[in-house]
Motif scaffolding. Structure first.
Motif, PDB file in Angstrom:
ATOM      1  N   PHE A 201       5.833  25.059  15.886  1.00  0.00           N
ATOM      2  CA  PHE A 201       4.455  24.559  15.932  1.00  0.00           C
ATOM      3  C   PHE A 201       3.632  25.078  14.775  1.00  0.00           C
ATOM      4  CE2 PHE A 201       5.683  24.461  20.453  1.00  0.00           C
ATOM      5  CZ  PHE A 201       5.368  23.142  20.767  1.00  0.00           C
ATOM      6  N   LYS A 202       3.007  24.151  14.065  1.00  0.00           N
ATOM      7  CA  LYS A 202       1.967  24.541  13.132  1.00  0.00           C
ATOM      8  C   LYS A 202       0.653  24.673  13.913  1.00  0.00           C
ATOM      9  CE  LYS A 202       3.873  22.743   8.837  1.00  0.00           C
ATOM     10  NZ  LYS A 202       3.612  21.953   7.604  1.00  0.00           N
ATOM     11  N   GLN A 203      -0.303  25.371  13.312  1.00  0.00           N
ATOM     12  CA  GLN A 203      -1.564  25.571  14.007  1.00  0.00           C
ATOM     13  C   GLN A 203      -2.224  24.218  14.281  1.00  0.00           C
ATOM     14  OE1 GLN A 203      -4.073  28.616  12.290  1.00  0.00           O
ATOM     15  NE2 GLN A 203      -2.390  30.086  12.170  1.00  0.00           N
ATOM     16  N   GLY A 204      -2.637  24.041  15.505  1.00  0.00           N
ATOM     17  CA  GLY A 204      -3.227  22.790  15.949  1.00  0.00           C
ATOM     18  C   GLY A 204      -2.278  21.931  16.759  1.00  0.00           C
ATOM     19  N   GLU A 205      -0.989  22.146  16.613  1.00  0.00           N
ATOM     20  CA  GLU A 205      -0.030  21.251  17.263  1.00  0.00           C
ATOM     21  C   GLU A 205       0.124  21.527  18.753  1.00  0.00           C
ATOM     22  OE1 GLU A 205       2.731  20.101  13.386  1.00  0.00           O
ATOM     23  OE2 GLU A 205       3.528  21.453  14.910  1.00  0.00           O
ATOM     24  N   ILE A 206      -0.115  22.760  19.188  1.00  0.00           N
ATOM     25  CA  ILE A 206      -0.076  23.034  20.623  1.00  0.00           C
ATOM     26  C   ILE A 206      -1.242  22.332  21.305  1.00  0.00           C
ATOM     27  CG2 ILE A 206      -0.313  24.834  22.382  1.00  0.00           C
ATOM     28  CD1 ILE A 206       1.237  26.690  20.539  1.00  0.00           C
ATOM     29  N   PHE A 207      -2.410  22.416  20.696  1.00  0.00           N
ATOM     30  CA  PHE A 207      -3.579  21.726  21.239  1.00  0.00           C
ATOM     31  C   PHE A 207      -3.354  20.218  21.261  1.00  0.00           C
ATOM     32  CE2 PHE A 207      -7.556  19.434  20.167  1.00  0.00           C
ATOM     33  CZ  PHE A 207      -8.231  19.634  21.370  1.00  0.00           C
ATOM     34  N   LEU A 208      -2.819  19.674  20.178  1.00  0.00           N
ATOM     35  CA  LEU A 208      -2.561  18.234  20.131  1.00  0.00           C
ATOM     36  C   LEU A 208      -1.496  17.825  21.147  1.00  0.00           C
ATOM     37  CD1 LEU A 208      -2.665  17.715  16.257  1.00  0.00           C
ATOM     38  CD2 LEU A 208      -4.430  17.088  17.921  1.00  0.00           C
ATOM     39  N   SER A 209      -0.533  18.711  21.387  1.00  0.00           N
ATOM     40  CA  SER A 209       0.478  18.439  22.420  1.00  0.00           C
ATOM     41  C   SER A 209      -0.173  18.366  23.791  1.00  0.00           C
ATOM     42  CB  SER A 209       1.546  19.534  22.412  1.00  0.00           C
ATOM     43  OG  SER A 209       2.241  19.562  21.186  1.00  0.00           O
ATOM     44  N   TYR A 210      -1.084  19.285  24.041  1.00  0.00           N
ATOM     45  CA  TYR A 210      -1.816  19.264  25.310  1.00  0.00           C
ATOM     46  C   TYR A 210      -2.593  17.957  25.473  1.00  0.00           C
ATOM     47  CZ  TYR A 210      -6.148  19.824  27.948  1.00  0.00           C
ATOM     48  OH  TYR A 210      -7.227  19.604  28.757  1.00  0.00           O
ATOM     49  N   VAL A 211      -3.292  17.552  24.414  1.00  0.00           N
ATOM     50  CA  VAL A 211      -4.087  16.320  24.487  1.00  0.00           C
ATOM     51  C   VAL A 211      -3.190  15.129  24.804  1.00  0.00           C
ATOM     52  CG1 VAL A 211      -5.524  14.704  23.180  1.00  0.00           C
ATOM     53  CG2 VAL A 211      -5.911  17.170  22.959  1.00  0.00           C
ATOM     54  N   MET A 212      -2.062  15.024  24.101  1.00  0.00           N
ATOM     55  CA  MET A 212      -1.163  13.897  24.340  1.00  0.00           C
ATOM     56  C   MET A 212      -0.562  13.941  25.746  1.00  0.00           C
ATOM     57  SD  MET A 212       0.819  13.212  20.712  1.00  0.00           S
ATOM     58  CE  MET A 212       1.251  14.919  20.364  1.00  0.00           C
ATOM     59  N   TRP A 213      -0.145  15.128  26.175  1.00  0.00           N
ATOM     60  CA  TRP A 213       0.462  15.256  27.497  1.00  0.00           C
ATOM     61  C   TRP A 213      -0.530  14.878  28.594  1.00  0.00           C
ATOM     62  CZ3 TRP A 213       5.417  16.495  29.092  1.00  0.00           C
ATOM     63  CH2 TRP A 213       5.573  16.770  30.459  1.00  0.00           C
ATOM     64  N   TYR A 214      -1.734  15.448  28.506  1.00  0.00           N
ATOM     65  CA  TYR A 214      -2.723  15.185  29.545  1.00  0.00           C
ATOM     66  C   TYR A 214      -3.161  13.723  29.527  1.00  0.00           C
ATOM     67  CZ  TYR A 214      -6.906  15.299  32.377  1.00  0.00           C
ATOM     68  OH  TYR A 214      -7.840  15.025  33.343  1.00  0.00           O
ATOM     69  N   ASP A 262      -0.661  26.841   8.160  1.00  0.00           N
ATOM     70  CA  ASP A 262      -0.018  28.017   8.750  1.00  0.00           C
ATOM     71  C   ASP A 262       0.657  27.662  10.068  1.00  0.00           C
ATOM     72  OD1 ASP A 262      -0.870  29.721   6.716  1.00  0.00           O
ATOM     73  OD2 ASP A 262      -2.738  30.233   7.749  1.00  0.00           O
ATOM     74  N   TRP A 263       1.728  28.379  10.357  1.00  0.00           N
ATOM     75  CA  TRP A 263       2.411  28.217  11.634  1.00  0.00           C
ATOM     76  C   TRP A 263       1.617  28.913  12.730  1.00  0.00           C
ATOM     77  CZ3 TRP A 263       6.274  24.828  11.934  1.00  0.00           C
ATOM     78  CH2 TRP A 263       6.939  24.486  10.756  1.00  0.00           C
ATOM     79  N   TYR A 264       1.781  28.449  13.938  1.00  0.00           N
ATOM     80  CA  TYR A 264       1.067  29.040  15.073  1.00  0.00           C
ATOM     81  C   TYR A 264       1.359  30.528  15.184  1.00  0.00           C
ATOM     82  CZ  TYR A 264      -0.090  30.201  19.902  1.00  0.00           C
ATOM     83  OH  TYR A 264      -0.591  30.811  21.032  1.00  0.00           O
ATOM     84  N   LEU A 265       2.621  30.910  15.030  1.00  0.00           N
ATOM     85  CA  LEU A 265       2.996  32.314  15.194  1.00  0.00           C
ATOM     86  C   LEU A 265       2.488  33.209  14.068  1.00  0.00           C
ATOM     87  CD1 LEU A 265       6.641  32.071  16.614  1.00  0.00           C
ATOM     88  CD2 LEU A 265       4.495  32.455  17.849  1.00  0.00           C
ATOM     89  N   ASP A 266       2.004  32.609  12.966  1.00  0.00           N
ATOM     90  CA  ASP A 266       1.419  33.421  11.889  1.00  0.00           C
ATOM     91  C   ASP A 266       0.091  34.032  12.308  1.00  0.00           C
ATOM     92  OD1 ASP A 266       3.529  32.802  10.260  1.00  0.00           O
ATOM     93  OD2 ASP A 266       2.515  31.136   9.259  1.00  0.00           O
ATOM     94  N   GLY A 267      -0.571  33.440  13.289  1.00  0.00           N
ATOM     95  CA  GLY A 267      -1.831  33.980  13.780  1.00  0.00           C
ATOM     96  C   GLY A 267      -2.972  33.793  12.794  1.00  0.00           C
ATOM     97  N   ASP A 268      -3.995  34.606  12.952  1.00  0.00           N
ATOM     98  CA  ASP A 268      -5.190  34.533  12.125  1.00  0.00           C
ATOM     99  C   ASP A 268      -4.922  35.195  10.780  1.00  0.00           C
ATOM    100  OD1 ASP A 268      -7.690  34.488  10.996  1.00  0.00           O
ATOM    101  OD2 ASP A 268      -8.666  35.695  12.535  1.00  0.00           O
ATOM    102  N   PRO A 269      -4.956  34.459   9.665  1.00  0.00           N
ATOM    103  CA  PRO A 269      -4.679  35.060   8.361  1.00  0.00           C
ATOM    104  C   PRO A 269      -5.680  36.136   7.981  1.00  0.00           C
ATOM    105  CG  PRO A 269      -5.560  32.834   8.114  1.00  0.00           C
ATOM    106  CD  PRO A 269      -5.259  33.009   9.568  1.00  0.00           C
ATOM    107  N   LEU A 270      -6.915  36.031   8.430  1.00  0.00           N
ATOM    108  CA  LEU A 270      -7.926  37.038   8.117  1.00  0.00           C
ATOM    109  C   LEU A 270      -7.630  38.360   8.806  1.00  0.00           C
ATOM    110  CD1 LEU A 270     -11.262  34.985   8.232  1.00  0.00           C
ATOM    111  CD2 LEU A 270      -9.959  35.727   6.230  1.00  0.00           C
ATOM    112  N   ALA A 271      -6.973  38.310   9.946  1.00  0.00           N
ATOM    113  CA  ALA A 271      -6.622  39.538  10.659  1.00  0.00           C
ATOM    114  C   ALA A 271      -5.654  40.363   9.836  1.00  0.00           C
ATOM    115  CB  ALA A 271      -6.011  39.211  12.022  1.00  0.00           C
TER     116      ALA A 271
END
Length: 275
Positions: A201-214, A262-271
């Protein structure tokens, strides 16, 4: 034979605490706890999750009511005092979700947080909160479907207390609250099971997966309900919105998949920069 369940959980003098509110609160608390745990793993302070919830909840309630009133305006135009009478019923989950996403985006903009990542963290927790919340509809005997038979419900191998709670105004009804709840539970389990796979998952794709699933599930469940809001005769608003959300989410997924994100698992780059 089971009697209909009492929608009142507790009564203290003139104060009535409804099971609907208790169940919704439990869903929200579980969602917040799960999101706080995941936010720390992704390099975002759990304080931000608490702040987001405190901001999002009142706006979600306003959004849910505004959505409902807007599509029932002929009635409320004649009864303006009823517009704020939310205790009489009339809220829409899509209105709450739209308002919450707007709050998330504004908050992330102000606090310099990666909005897509924050939405990813929240999405599966919102899904399980929705699954739990539908049982509030069950207690209120609402959000049900068309008439059916006792034999049909027993053929689903449901517990007897659910079957009897679906006996509404002298007729058995399709437990559409249960269909949507179970659809969300399956989606929650699926996303939670695969979201930590490296390179998925790239960042945003989990949210988009939720939107499509729901949206996909809601389209079919909405078609079975008898309390739908209609855009025009024959076209349910939630079904039309489900189609739009599914198509937009799928389009964004395809577009973003080929971008340098960025990939989801990369987290917040600023952190990582501030470590």
């Amino acid at each position: 034979m089971f009697a209909a369940l009492n929608p009142i959980a507790l009564q203290l003098g003139g104060l009535e605490i409804h099971w609907y509110g208790v169940i919704i609160a439990c869903g929200v608390l579980l969602a917040v706890w799960l999101a706080m745990k995941e936010s720390v793993r992704r390099g975002i302070s759990d304080d931000h999750i608490l702040n987001l919830v405190l901001w999002a909840l009142p706006f979600a309630l306003i959004g849910a009511r505004t959505y409902y009133v807007a599509f029932e305006w002929p009635y409320y135009a004649q009864h303006p005092s009823e517009i704020i009478a939310i205790w009489h019923g009339g809220i829409a989950i899509y209105g709450a979700l739209i308002a919450s996403v707007i709050v998330f985006l504004v908050y992330c903009r102000v606090k310099w947080l990666p909005a897509w990542l924050v939405l990813d963290i929240a999405a599966p927790t919102v899904m399980i909160a929705q699954a739990i919340g539908r049982w509030g509809n069950f207690m209120n005997q609402e959000a049900f479907g068309a008439k059916t038979t006792l034999a049909y419900l027993r053929g689903l191998h449901l517990p007897e207390f659910i079957i009897q709670q679906m006996n509404i105004s002298g007729a058995y009804r399709q437990p559409t609250f249960l269909y949507e709840s179970m659809w969300n539970v399956v989606g929650f389990i699926l996303i939670m099971s695969i979201r930590h796979h490296q390179g998925w998952f790239k960042q945003g794709e989990i949210f988009l997966s939720y939107v499509m699933w729901y949206a996909f599930g809601r389209f079919f469940v909405e078609g079975m309900r008898t309390d739908s809001l209609y855009l025009i005769p024959g076209l349910r608003i939630s079904q039309a919105l489900s189609i739009v959300l599914f198509v937009v989410a799928l389009g964004l997924w395809i577009y973003r998949r080929h971008q340098n994100i960025d990939w989801y698992l990369d987290g917040d780059p600023l952190a990582k920069v501030n470590q």
